[in-house]
Design an enzyme around this catalytic site. Structure first.
Site, PDB file in Angstrom:
ATOM      1  N   GLN A 135      20.735  26.316 -14.452  1.00  0.00           N
ATOM      2  CA  GLN A 135      21.524  26.538 -13.228  1.00  0.00           C
ATOM      3  C   GLN A 135      22.974  26.878 -13.579  1.00  0.00           C
ATOM      4  O   GLN A 135      23.900  26.479 -12.870  1.00  0.00           O
ATOM      5  CB  GLN A 135      21.474  25.310 -12.333  1.00  0.00           C
ATOM      6  N   SER A 136      23.168  27.611 -14.656  1.00  0.00           N
ATOM      7  CA  SER A 136      24.533  27.917 -15.094  1.00  0.00           C
ATOM      8  C   SER A 136      25.281  28.764 -14.056  1.00  0.00           C
ATOM      9  O   SER A 136      24.855  29.876 -13.715  1.00  0.00           O
ATOM     10  CB  SER A 136      24.475  28.659 -16.428  1.00  0.00           C
ATOM     11  N   ASN A 137      26.398  28.234 -13.598  1.00  0.00           N
ATOM     12  CA  ASN A 137      27.262  29.020 -12.699  1.00  0.00           C
ATOM     13  C   ASN A 137      27.903  30.166 -13.465  1.00  0.00           C
ATOM     14  O   ASN A 137      28.124  31.247 -12.934  1.00  0.00           O
ATOM     15  CB  ASN A 137      28.360  28.131 -12.122  1.00  0.00           C
TER      16      ASN A 137
END
Ligand SMILES: Cc1ncc(COP(=O)(O)O)c(C=O)c1O
Length: 436
Positions: free
Chosen positions: A154-156
């Site tokens: 879920q890397s921004n």
């Protein structure tokens, strides 16, 4: 080292991280000896600044400067840093607002304000935009046609990179870390993944175990090599965009805060800046900028993954890459806020996120700012004297899309719905359209 930043690369192939023996200064360029990729990038930047180059080209394609590239001039107080980037893209909506934040349970005599970097854009929201403005200018100057970067599932940062790259007509290749049992399955469309996949990012999944054993640097190099063999021109951005070049993003944020404080009505002056820390670039820029500028606010970082010692060292590397000649331990106070672990939340932390949203309208992401504010308030409650009389600026670094990954955990905390009671005897008065 936690999985969040295992194998972070500080310099990699970045133009700015190499040794520098000169300085770009005051509109002109002093002679400097450049090495390796530094040379390539600098030469490309120089050749593109001649008449008819991309800057003039850009003005024909963009109204109001959004997505345009411009020459970069550092604030006067940062002009001794080296190397200075030559160009920067306008990718975010800046300045982001600053407003007073009446957090619940603030100790008496402590004022908290919030800088809304979560509002730096929609698809391209949060703190990563500021770093990408510099990193992508370098990628384009180096003639890249695609970007390789690395992060958690879920890397921004990966989502922001994918969007920004697409804006600039570059492909993106994302190496995303996930659980071993999920690594062979379709990663789904939750939160950041939905946006990444909509903009056409290529996703390579890697298990946490493989990631820990190999590290992000080697993984990115491996993918780069494959792409080069296919005739592509990849540019690697490290985890979180945190190298010395990306650090300029938050040096610039300090210039922005300085200008906002000056323009504001009444004399708002901040004693402290508080922010979450995940890969180190944001605190490196904020703390260096605050130290060098007139702001002089003390920067407090709450780490959501690695230890404070790890980040003192990492930030030292970033500011050494800019020849700052300062010690990270003088610039920033780093504390542990990881709790259960990176991207893992206690029920208490999630309840806190809901409570803040309900009380103030500001939605914190549970992975970064949620944990940072939770710990900040805990510290304020435990040591009220240390915070009494202080005016604190919290920098909200975004990450809202990551909240979708927590829906199942958050759902039991949310009960405010009911079926509307209309009874049988309420007649329609007017209008026939479905929407009215
Ligand atoms: C939403 C959000 N806030 C804060 C951070 C931390 O910033 P940095 O990686 O520069 O330490 C990150 C990324 O790691 C992030 O995605």
């Amino acid at each position: 080292m936690c999985s969040c930043s295992a194998g972070l690369l500080r310099g990699g192939s970045f133009a700015i991280a190499g040794p520098a023996t000169g300085l770009r200064h005051g509109g002109g360029l002093r002679r400097r000896r450049l090495q390796g990729s530094d040379r390539t990038s600098f030469a490309a930047s120089m050749s593109s600044s001649v008449a008819g180059g991309p800057d003039q080209e850009a003005s024909r394609h963009y109204i109001g400067g959004f997505l345009a590239r411009r020459s970069y001039e550092p604030p006067a107080w940062a002009s001794q840093l080296s190397p200075v980037p030559s160009f920067v893209y306008n990718l975010g909506h800046f300045p982001t607002p600053i407003h007073k934040w009446n957090l619940p349970d603030l100790p008496e005599g402590t004022e908290v304000w919030i800088k809304r970097d979560d509002l730096s854009g929609m698809q391209l929201s949060g703190n990563k935009v500021r770093k990408l403005e510099f990193l992508l200018a370098d990628a384009v100057a180096q003639g890249a046609d695609c970007i390789v970067t690395v992060g958690g599932i879920q890397s921004n940062h990966c989502r922001a990179t994918a969007v920004a790259a697409r804006y600039l007509n570059l492909d993106s290749y994302l190496i995303l870390r996930t659980a071993k049992r999920l690594v062979d399955d379709d990663p789904g469309l939750t939160g950041n993944l939905l946006v990444e996949r909509l903009v056409g990012a290529h996703v390579d999944l890697i298990s946490r175990e493989e990631y820990a054993a190999i590290g992000s640097v080697v993984l990115a190099d491996l993918l780069k090599e494959r792409l080069v063999n296919e005739g592509r021109k990849p540019y690697i951005i490290p985890v979180g965009g945190s190298n010395s070049l990306g650090t300029w993003g938050y040096i610039e944020a300090i210039r922005e805060i300085e200008q906002q404080v000056q323009k504001g009505q009444g004399d708002v002056d901040f004693d402290d800046i508080v922010v979450a820390c995940g890969s180190g670039g944001t605190i490196a820029g904020l703390s260096l900028g605050s130290w060098l500028s007139k702001l002089k606010a003390k920067v407090h970082a709450f780490s959501v993954c690695d230890s404070p010692d790890y980040f003192y060292d990492y930030v030292q590397g970033l500011i050494d890459g800019l020849q700052a000649g300062l010690s990270s331990r003088d610039l920033v106070d780093i504390r542990d806020a990881k709790g259960l672990g990176y991207a893992m939340s206690t029920t208490d932390e999630l309840k806190f996120v809901k409570r803040v949203a309900e009380a103030t309208g500001v939605v914190l992401d549970p992975v970064y700012s949620g944990k940072a504010v939770y710990r900040m308030l805990k510290d304020m409650a435990e040591n009220p004297a240390a915070w009494r009389g202080r005016r604190v600026l919290f920098v909200h670094t975004g990450g809202l899309l990551g909240l979708y990954d927590k829906v199942e955990e958050v759902a039991p905390l949310l009960g405010n719905w009911r079926r509307m009671a209309v009874g049988e005897a309420v007649p329609r008065r007017d209008g026939a359209g479905k929407m009215f």
